[in-house]
Design a protein around this motif. Sequence first.
Motif, PDB file in Angstrom:
ATOM      1  N   GLN A  29       3.209  -9.865  -3.366  1.00 55.54           N
ATOM      2  CA  GLN A  29       3.684 -11.067  -4.059  1.00 55.54           C
ATOM      3  C   GLN A  29       5.200 -11.188  -3.965  1.00 55.54           C
ATOM      4  OE1 GLN A  29       4.773 -10.845  -7.836  1.00 55.54           O
ATOM      5  NE2 GLN A  29       5.099 -13.043  -8.029  1.00 55.54           N
ATOM      6  N   ARG A  30       5.905 -10.061  -4.197  1.00 51.14           N
ATOM      7  CA  ARG A  30       7.369 -10.089  -4.120  1.00 51.14           C
ATOM      8  C   ARG A  30       7.857 -10.351  -2.702  1.00 51.14           C
ATOM      9  NH1 ARG A  30       9.653  -8.441  -9.099  1.00 51.14           N
ATOM     10  NH2 ARG A  30       7.996  -8.966 -10.566  1.00 51.14           N
ATOM     11  N   ALA A  31       7.049  -9.989  -1.707  1.00 59.09           N
ATOM     12  CA  ALA A  31       7.419 -10.227  -0.302  1.00 59.09           C
ATOM     13  C   ALA A  31       7.050 -11.641   0.146  1.00 59.09           C
ATOM     14  CB  ALA A  31       6.737  -9.207   0.596  1.00 59.09           C
ATOM     15  N   GLY A  32       6.408 -12.405  -0.717  1.00 57.48           N
ATOM     16  CA  GLY A  32       6.048 -13.775  -0.375  1.00 57.48           C
ATOM     17  C   GLY A  32       4.721 -13.915   0.329  1.00 57.48           C
ATOM     18  N   ARG A  33       3.961 -12.837   0.472  1.00 63.97           N
ATOM     19  CA  ARG A  33       2.649 -12.895   1.134  1.00 63.97           C
ATOM     20  C   ARG A  33       1.587 -13.109   0.055  1.00 63.97           C
ATOM     21  NH1 ARG A  33       5.020  -8.502   3.706  1.00 63.97           N
ATOM     22  NH2 ARG A  33       3.559  -7.011   2.817  1.00 63.97           N
ATOM     23  N   GLU A  93       4.404   3.533  -0.093  1.00 65.70           N
ATOM     24  CA  GLU A  93       4.079   4.517  -1.136  1.00 65.70           C
ATOM     25  C   GLU A  93       2.674   4.280  -1.682  1.00 65.70           C
ATOM     26  OE1 GLU A  93       5.603   7.124  -2.103  1.00 65.70           O
ATOM     27  OE2 GLU A  93       7.643   6.914  -1.345  1.00 65.70           O
ATOM     28  N   ALA A  94       2.319   3.022  -1.906  1.00 65.50           N
ATOM     29  CA  ALA A  94       0.992   2.723  -2.447  1.00 65.50           C
ATOM     30  C   ALA A  94      -0.105   3.123  -1.467  1.00 65.50           C
ATOM     31  CB  ALA A  94       0.891   1.238  -2.793  1.00 65.50           C
ATOM     32  N   LEU A  95       0.087   2.803  -0.194  1.00 63.40           N
ATOM     33  CA  LEU A  95      -0.925   3.138   0.815  1.00 63.40           C
ATOM     34  C   LEU A  95      -1.042   4.648   0.988  1.00 63.40           C
ATOM     35  CD1 LEU A  95      -0.141   0.371   3.461  1.00 63.40           C
ATOM     36  CD2 LEU A  95      -2.183   0.534   2.013  1.00 63.40           C
ATOM     37  N   ALA A  96       0.103   5.352   0.977  1.00 61.76           N
ATOM     38  CA  ALA A  96       0.072   6.816   1.105  1.00 61.76           C
ATOM     39  C   ALA A  96      -0.663   7.444  -0.072  1.00 61.76           C
ATOM     40  CB  ALA A  96       1.494   7.355   1.191  1.00 61.76           C
ATOM     41  N   ALA A  97      -0.407   6.930  -1.282  1.00 59.65           N
ATOM     42  CA  ALA A  97      -1.067   7.468  -2.471  1.00 59.65           C
ATOM     43  C   ALA A  97      -2.566   7.185  -2.449  1.00 59.65           C
ATOM     44  CB  ALA A  97      -0.434   6.882  -3.727  1.00 59.65           C
ATOM     45  N   LEU A  98      -2.965   6.019  -1.935  1.00 63.89           N
ATOM     46  CA  LEU A  98      -4.397   5.711  -1.820  1.00 63.89           C
ATOM     47  C   LEU A  98      -5.081   6.682  -0.866  1.00 63.89           C
ATOM     48  CD1 LEU A  98      -4.322   1.806  -1.722  1.00 63.89           C
ATOM     49  CD2 LEU A  98      -5.530   3.206  -3.413  1.00 63.89           C
ATOM     50  N   GLU A  99      -4.406   7.009   0.244  1.00 62.11           N
ATOM     51  CA  GLU A  99      -4.962   7.961   1.200  1.00 62.11           C
ATOM     52  C   GLU A  99      -5.106   9.348   0.584  1.00 62.11           C
ATOM     53  OE1 GLU A  99      -2.603   7.949   4.711  1.00 62.11           O
ATOM     54  OE2 GLU A  99      -3.153   5.902   5.298  1.00 62.11           O
ATOM     55  N   GLN A 100      -4.219   9.678  -0.365  1.00 63.52           N
ATOM     56  CA  GLN A 100      -4.255  10.995  -1.015  1.00 63.52           C
ATOM     57  C   GLN A 100      -5.215  11.035  -2.204  1.00 63.52           C
ATOM     58  OE1 GLN A 100      -0.184  11.820  -2.015  1.00 63.52           O
ATOM     59  NE2 GLN A 100       0.490  11.805   0.123  1.00 63.52           N
ATOM     60  N   GLY A 101      -5.931   9.951  -2.435  1.00 59.44           N
ATOM     61  CA  GLY A 101      -6.904   9.942  -3.518  1.00 59.44           C
ATOM     62  C   GLY A 101      -6.339   9.531  -4.864  1.00 59.44           C
ATOM     63  N   GLY A 102      -5.239   8.758  -4.875  1.00 60.05           N
ATOM     64  CA  GLY A 102      -4.669   8.283  -6.121  1.00 60.05           C
ATOM     65  C   GLY A 102      -5.549   7.241  -6.786  1.00 60.05           C
ATOM     66  N   GLU A 103      -5.179   6.880  -8.018  1.00 60.44           N
ATOM     67  CA  GLU A 103      -5.973   5.933  -8.802  1.00 60.44           C
ATOM     68  C   GLU A 103      -5.977   4.560  -8.129  1.00 60.44           C
ATOM     69  OE1 GLU A 103      -5.912   3.827 -13.217  1.00 60.44           O
ATOM     70  OE2 GLU A 103      -4.459   5.392 -12.738  1.00 60.44           O
ATOM     71  N   PRO A 104      -7.137   4.106  -7.616  1.00 61.75           N
ATOM     72  CA  PRO A 104      -7.163   2.851  -6.842  1.00 61.75           C
ATOM     73  C   PRO A 104      -6.713   1.635  -7.648  1.00 61.75           C
ATOM     74  CG  PRO A 104      -9.191   4.099  -6.535  1.00 61.75           C
ATOM     75  CD  PRO A 104      -8.443   4.745  -7.649  1.00 61.75           C
ATOM     76  N   SER A 105      -7.151   1.517  -8.900  1.00 61.61           N
ATOM     77  CA  SER A 105      -6.829   0.307  -9.660  1.00 61.61           C
ATOM     78  C   SER A 105      -5.324   0.141  -9.818  1.00 61.61           C
ATOM     79  CB  SER A 105      -7.491   0.359 -11.039  1.00 61.61           C
ATOM     80  OG  SER A 105      -7.055   1.488 -11.770  1.00 61.61           O
ATOM     81  N   ARG A 106      -4.623   1.237 -10.118  1.00 57.34           N
ATOM     82  CA  ARG A 106      -3.178   1.171 -10.324  1.00 57.34           C
ATOM     83  C   ARG A 106      -2.452   0.912  -9.002  1.00 57.34           C
ATOM     84  NH1 ARG A 106       0.445   3.536 -14.093  1.00 57.34           N
ATOM     85  NH2 ARG A 106       2.392   2.412 -13.793  1.00 57.34           N
ATOM     86  N   LEU A 107      -2.892   1.578  -7.946  1.00 57.73           N
ATOM     87  CA  LEU A 107      -2.199   1.471  -6.660  1.00 57.73           C
ATOM     88  C   LEU A 107      -2.459   0.130  -5.985  1.00 57.73           C
ATOM     89  CD1 LEU A 107      -2.867   5.121  -5.522  1.00 57.73           C
ATOM     90  CD2 LEU A 107      -0.627   4.129  -5.988  1.00 57.73           C
ATOM     91  N   LEU A 108      -3.669  -0.385  -6.117  1.00 58.78           N
ATOM     92  CA  LEU A 108      -3.961  -1.711  -5.561  1.00 58.78           C
ATOM     93  C   LEU A 108      -3.165  -2.786  -6.287  1.00 58.78           C
ATOM     94  CD1 LEU A 108      -7.817  -1.362  -5.049  1.00 58.78           C
ATOM     95  CD2 LEU A 108      -6.090  -1.586  -3.243  1.00 58.78           C
ATOM     96  N   TYR A 109      -2.972  -2.588  -7.604  1.00 58.54           N
ATOM     97  CA  TYR A 109      -2.128  -3.525  -8.350  1.00 58.54           C
ATOM     98  C   TYR A 109      -0.689  -3.473  -7.825  1.00 58.54           C
ATOM     99  CZ  TYR A 109       0.872  -5.302 -12.029  1.00 58.54           C
ATOM    100  OH  TYR A 109       1.841  -5.979 -12.711  1.00 58.54           O
ATOM    101  N   ALA A 110      -0.172  -2.255  -7.602  1.00 53.86           N
ATOM    102  CA  ALA A 110       1.187  -2.112  -7.070  1.00 53.86           C
ATOM    103  C   ALA A 110       1.292  -2.765  -5.690  1.00 53.86           C
ATOM    104  CB  ALA A 110       1.575  -0.637  -7.000  1.00 53.86           C
ATOM    105  N   LEU A 111       0.240  -2.606  -4.892  1.00 56.05           N
ATOM    106  CA  LEU A 111       0.234  -3.206  -3.554  1.00 56.05           C
ATOM    107  C   LEU A 111       0.231  -4.731  -3.652  1.00 56.05           C
ATOM    108  CD1 LEU A 111       0.168  -2.177  -0.641  1.00 56.05           C
ATOM    109  CD2 LEU A 111      -2.326  -2.296  -0.727  1.00 56.05           C
ATOM    110  N   ALA A 112      -0.568  -5.264  -4.571  1.00 62.38           N
ATOM    111  CA  ALA A 112      -0.594  -6.720  -4.775  1.00 62.38           C
ATOM    112  C   ALA A 112       0.768  -7.226  -5.230  1.00 62.38           C
ATOM    113  CB  ALA A 112      -1.660  -7.075  -5.808  1.00 62.38           C
ATOM    114  N   LEU A 113       1.405  -6.476  -6.115  1.00 62.76           N
ATOM    115  CA  LEU A 113       2.720  -6.866  -6.616  1.00 62.76           C
ATOM    116  C   LEU A 113       3.752  -6.855  -5.487  1.00 62.76           C
ATOM    117  CD1 LEU A 113       4.041  -7.644  -9.309  1.00 62.76           C
ATOM    118  CD2 LEU A 113       4.570  -5.232  -9.654  1.00 62.76           C
ATOM    119  N   ARG A 135      11.942  -3.833  -3.304  1.00 57.27           N
ATOM    120  CA  ARG A 135      11.904  -2.984  -2.110  1.00 57.27           C
ATOM    121  C   ARG A 135      10.455  -2.905  -1.645  1.00 57.27           C
ATOM    122  NH1 ARG A 135      15.663   2.025  -3.925  1.00 57.27           N
ATOM    123  NH2 ARG A 135      14.995   2.795  -1.880  1.00 57.27           N
ATOM    124  N   THR A 136       9.995  -4.045  -1.118  1.00 57.94           N
ATOM    125  CA  THR A 136       8.559  -4.229  -0.920  1.00 57.94           C
ATOM    126  C   THR A 136       7.976  -3.368   0.198  1.00 57.94           C
ATOM    127  OG1 THR A 136       9.041  -6.140   0.492  1.00 57.94           O
ATOM    128  CG2 THR A 136       8.630  -6.562  -1.838  1.00 57.94           C
TER     129      THR A 136
END
Length: 460
Positions: free
Chosen positions: A294-298, A271-291, A264-265
């Motif tokens: 990748q699943r979306a083929g980009r 969710e990842a972008l919203a969490a980054l805006e709220q000050g979430g952990e960048p390393s974890r959220l950027l990894y989720a965004l990369a994943l 459900r890319t």
Amino acid sequence: MPWLAELALHLIRALHLVVLTVAPTWLSPEPLPPRALALWGSLSAAALAAALGLSAWFAARLETRLARNGAALLWVAIATALAATLYYSGPRAPLAQGVFVVAVPLWAALATLAAAAAEHWLGSSFKHRRMGAAILMIGLGSVQVLGASSLLGSRESMWWAALRRDGAHLRAVDELTTPLLAQRKLDELEGVAARCLKMHPLAPEPAGSAAPATCACLALRAEARLHARNAGAALRDAEAALERCPEQKGARAVLAEALAVAGRTERAEAEALAALEQGGEPSRLLYALALAHQRAGRLAEARAEAERAIEAGAGRRAQLLAGALAILAGDLDGAQARLTPLAQQDPSDAEVLYNLALIADKRGDYNGARQGYLAALKADPRNAEARYNLALLTFRAGIVEESRHHARKFLETFPDDPRGSQLARTTGTPLGAASNGGSPPARSGARRPAQEPAASSGAR
């Protein structure tokens, strides 16, 4: 943190340690910072000052050497607690480790003050009144501290005690799970989550008060199931955790990753972008965004986000994903550069060994690929991709018997994998040659096609 807030927190923790030394099982081994930091800091300062003031008043009132010694020892005990609080903080927590340091001067002070009080108020008719009062106090202290030795004996037991008292203790959850993630003991990770939820059973939402305490446990179970490639169950737990505690940033990061793994890319990216805006952990959220990319083929976007995640401090999984994306992009040298340090850190990392073998396979290095796939299988006999590719590799090299051996092992170990029938046809292995009796079931989650790198499972 402003210095006044740091001072308030230090005083709160110092008072907490003094109380823990008197009664080690009364409070959490590692307290969470209170919401009203200024108020609790003021109350803690007042309590410590009152203890010092009362001891000074007591010494002046009795005007005996014993009373003065007891007051002095109490001042030493509180100074020791303040120093121990500084030491047993941050990476050296939990605070309860300071109990053994503070216990000697504090219980000596209490014993001396008790002896002075007995001498003054019990009168001469009580023989050995000073010694009796001191022995009684020292005995009480010994019972309290030694009785809690099983709790205070190890950091793990103290973190469990902290989690038992407060199910929202994210530091305790992190301390208990980080070693398991580092060693990739994923079965034990779900066991920790189950124990956490047993301590803090899920309450119906209207019941209210118990719900926040279960958020950390739910998020932990979601992560454990995510690592076990059970994306559907992980997604349910992550959504439940976020619904109960929308302010918990860690739960949102797990949800973003679970959404990406579940395919459900679009929502994962949101969710990842919203969490980054709220000050979430960048390393974890950027990894989720990369994943999610990748699943979306980009793949180009995924590779860029994976590199950003690594720069932000992401660990093994982001480096593994970056290596896998480099393989998919045909950048075998770049992939090798990303994966080789991981193999040096852990020579038994099955997914890294598999990806390095795949690089050798794509380069036409038969011996390197074969040895790499075998090493990956030795590290993890349930690595389906290594077994599958090994069967194809040996078949292409004309080593038919070895190829059929690996095809049979694939069919036996992964009877539900849809690639099995095609592999049997390719290698000329009869489907009936595999015996499924007693074989373990295939892991949940979609299987990668042959020649695709391992990218996302395993420890952080």
